[in-house]
Design an enzyme around this catalytic site. Structure first.
Site, PDB file in Angstrom:
ATOM      1  N   LYS A 107       0.809  -1.226   0.000  1.00  0.00           N
ATOM      2  CA  LYS A 107       0.000   0.000   0.000  1.00  0.00           C
ATOM      3  C   LYS A 107       0.840   1.272   0.000  1.00  0.00           C
ATOM      4  CE  LYS A 107      -3.571  -2.550   0.874  1.00  0.00           C
ATOM      5  NZ  LYS A 107      -4.886  -2.615   0.358  1.00  0.00           N
TER       6      LYS A 107
HETATM    7  C1  PLP Z   1      -0.851  -7.721   2.982  1.00  0.00           C
HETATM    8  C2  PLP Z   1      -2.005  -7.623   2.069  1.00  0.00           C
HETATM    9  N1  PLP Z   1      -2.147  -8.529   1.101  1.00  0.00           N
HETATM   10  C3  PLP Z   1      -3.183  -8.499   0.251  1.00  0.00           C
HETATM   11  C4  PLP Z   1      -4.161  -7.530   0.369  1.00  0.00           C
HETATM   12  C5  PLP Z   1      -5.277  -7.526  -0.626  1.00  0.00           C
HETATM   13  O1  PLP Z   1      -5.086  -6.509  -1.562  1.00  0.00           O
HETATM   14  P1  PLP Z   1      -6.325  -5.937  -2.387  1.00  0.00           P
HETATM   15  O2  PLP Z   1      -7.258  -5.343  -1.378  1.00  0.00           O
HETATM   16  O3  PLP Z   1      -5.749  -4.913  -3.287  1.00  0.00           O
HETATM   17  O4  PLP Z   1      -6.934  -7.079  -3.076  1.00  0.00           O
HETATM   18  C6  PLP Z   1      -4.052  -6.554   1.360  1.00  0.00           C
HETATM   19  C7  PLP Z   1      -5.041  -5.482   1.535  1.00  0.00           C
HETATM   20  O5  PLP Z   1      -5.470  -4.852   0.704  1.00  0.00           O
HETATM   21  C8  PLP Z   1      -2.934  -6.576   2.214  1.00  0.00           C
HETATM   22  O6  PLP Z   1      -2.760  -5.657   3.140  1.00  0.00           O
HETATM   23  N1  LIG Z   2      -6.740  -4.940   2.642  1.00  0.00           N
HETATM   24  C1  LIG Z   2      -6.987  -3.564   2.730  1.00  0.00           C
HETATM   25  C2  LIG Z   2      -8.444  -3.258   2.586  1.00  0.00           C
HETATM   26  C3  LIG Z   2      -8.636  -1.962   1.882  1.00  0.00           C
HETATM   27  O1  LIG Z   2      -8.145  -2.084   0.586  1.00  0.00           O
HETATM   28  P1  LIG Z   2      -7.874  -0.848  -0.383  1.00  0.00           P
HETATM   29  O2  LIG Z   2      -6.747  -1.275  -1.243  1.00  0.00           O
HETATM   30  O3  LIG Z   2      -9.117  -0.620  -1.131  1.00  0.00           O
HETATM   31  O4  LIG Z   2      -7.519   0.338   0.458  1.00  0.00           O
HETATM   32  C4  LIG Z   2      -6.331  -2.986   3.981  1.00  0.00           C
HETATM   33  O5  LIG Z   2      -5.255  -3.445   4.307  1.00  0.00           O
HETATM   34  O6  LIG Z   2      -6.849  -2.114   4.623  1.00  0.00           O
END
Ligand code: PLP
Ligand SMILES: N[C@@H](CCOP(=O)(O)O)C(=O)O
Length: 432
Positions: A107
């Protein structure tokens, strides 16, 4: 670049407006109107480009002339000041590590990019009123957004997280920074937090009190930069001359959806695999053709505990709402907690690699796909550092782990959060 709402009931907007609004007034996610393939020469020459130059080529068409070239390059240089290593697991499998940024999850890329874009627009417009960034997190988005926006002038950040459902380190990352960052601890699951955030965008009372935007992947400035590292991986693996398959552990589906957008720009990705925990909305959809959201259940890969993935609609749009086309491009598998722990142990014992529970699911999904598809090279995204999930990692692995400096520095800080249970409490907080 012009963006339209995927609910098709709101005016088209510029990149700046899409970033500042977050969500369209008809509650639709914004989507770029024109997606143009990058030139053949870009792909032929990619091994001679550094990460910032690659990212610039990729994102510039989506920003248009709304941020001047040099400012955009400066933003990208600042955002991408850490590594994206590829680690060979075996001859057919590589891990793409996305946790070398300040909060040790993928992120960081999107959160830092969005924070700098918003900072740029605020400055340019000499805004007198603060913008409020509302964000829902199941674990990692909150920390990355808190860190990315810390001290950004003219921006207040409010993070909603499900009480008791994020790891201790994740909670520290989003509740201890202070300044312009406030954490609201919600009595509920991640989907409750996300639903509150989406409702707030349509609330006229709130709109008169505050200028609201979102820093979840619904915001195009959070979502689109997640394309970058698919290009970095391609650059590093191009010499293998094999078809590339990316396996992405998924929850809200912003990360894999960014990969699919990279593919639309011409990045030669042969196939996508999604790995999920018990919250198997999309693998179930791929099996049955029946899309059913569910209340999320808690698992040891908590950041993927999402029962109503926001980005599903963008994935549909990218595949022309054609189920067969989607199935040709995406395979999905789900795994329970016991299988996840088994995979963490397997990777350590057989490959001397320490994966976190999310990365381990990416690995499992990839292995399942590769069982029937031998001639490709698989990359699984290792989306967070295992240190963030200490209590659920096998003890003998934990005993040999050192705590990275990014994490050490927050461990003794005091948690500050405000508990809420209802949407009314959120609006009271925001208005007062
Ligand atoms: C460590 C981790 N892996 C995978 C995901 C899943 O990613 P996405 O929400 O983009 O599918 C998240 C949260 O978004 C995460 O924090
Ligand atoms: N897994 C995410 C959930 C929010 O996902 P986002 O990519 O739409 O912000 C988290 O870690 O908070």
């Amino acid at each position: 670049m012009t963006y339209y709402s995927l609910n098709h009931n709101a005016p088209d907007v510029s990149f700046e407006e899409a970033v500042v609004r977050g969500l369209a007034p008809d509650k639709g996610l914004y989507f770029p109107k024109k997606i143009e393939r990058l030139s053949d020469s870009f792909f032929q020459n990619i091994e001679n480009l550094d990460n910032v130059s690659i990212a610039f080529e990729v994102i510039a068409p989506f920003v248009g002339n709304e941020i001047p070239k040099n400012d955009l390059k400066k933003i990208l240089k600042d955002v991408l000041n850490f590594d994206f290593p590829l680690v060979e697991i075996d001859k057919n499998i590589t891990a793409l590590e996305l946790f070398h940024g300040p909060t040790m999850a993928f992120k960081d890329v999107g959160a830092r990019f969005m924070a700098r874009c918003l900072g740029y627009f605020n400055n340019k417009n000499n805004n007198k009123d603060n913008i409020t960034v509302l964000v829902a997190t199941s674990g990692d988005t909150g920390g990355a957004v808190a860190h990315g926006f810390l001290g950004v002038k003219g921006v207040d950040v409010i993070i909603l997280y499900p009480s008791g459902k994020v790891s201790n380190i994740q909670e520290k990352q989003l509740t201890t920074l202070g300044q312009n960052i406030t954490a609201l601890e919600v009595n509920g699951v991640f989907d409750d937090c996300q639903a509150m955030v989406k409702t707030a965008f349509l609330d006229q009372n709130l709109k008169t009190a505050r200028t609201l935007t979102s820093a979840n992947s619904i915001n195009v400035a959070r979502w689109l930069p997640q394309m970058f590292y698919y290009f970095f991986a391609y650059k590093a693996l191009k010499h293998k001359g094999k078809n590339l398959v990316f396996s992405v552990p998924s929850g809200n589906y912003g990360n894999i959806c960014a990969g699919m957008m990279a593919q639309k720009l011409g990045l030669p990705i042969h196939h996508f695999v999604t790995g999920t925990n018990a919250n198997s909305i999309i693998p179930d959809y791929l099996k049955t053709g029946n899309y059913k959201t569910k209340t999320s259940v808690s698992t040891i890969s908590n950041a993927m505990d999402v029962g109503d993935p926001s980005n599903f609609i963008r994935i549909e749009e990218l595949h022309d709402h054609n189920f067969d086309r989607l199935k040709q491009n995406l395979s999905g598998y789900s795994f329970n907690d016991a299988e996840t722990v088994k995979a963490i142990n397997y990777l350590k014992i057989h490959h001397n690699y320490v994966a976190d529970p999310h990365g381990a699911i990416g690995y499992l999904a990839l292995k399942t796909y590769l069982n029937q598809n031998l001639k490709v090279h698989g990359v699984f995204l290792e989306t967070a550092h295992p240190i963030k999930f200490l209590p659920v990692m096998p003890k003998d692995i934990v005993d040999n782990m050192t705590i990275p400096s990014q994490i050490k520095s927050i461990l003794n800080k005091e948690k500050k959060s405000i508990k809420i249970s209802t949407y009314q409490e959120l609006t009271d907080f925001l208005i007062n």
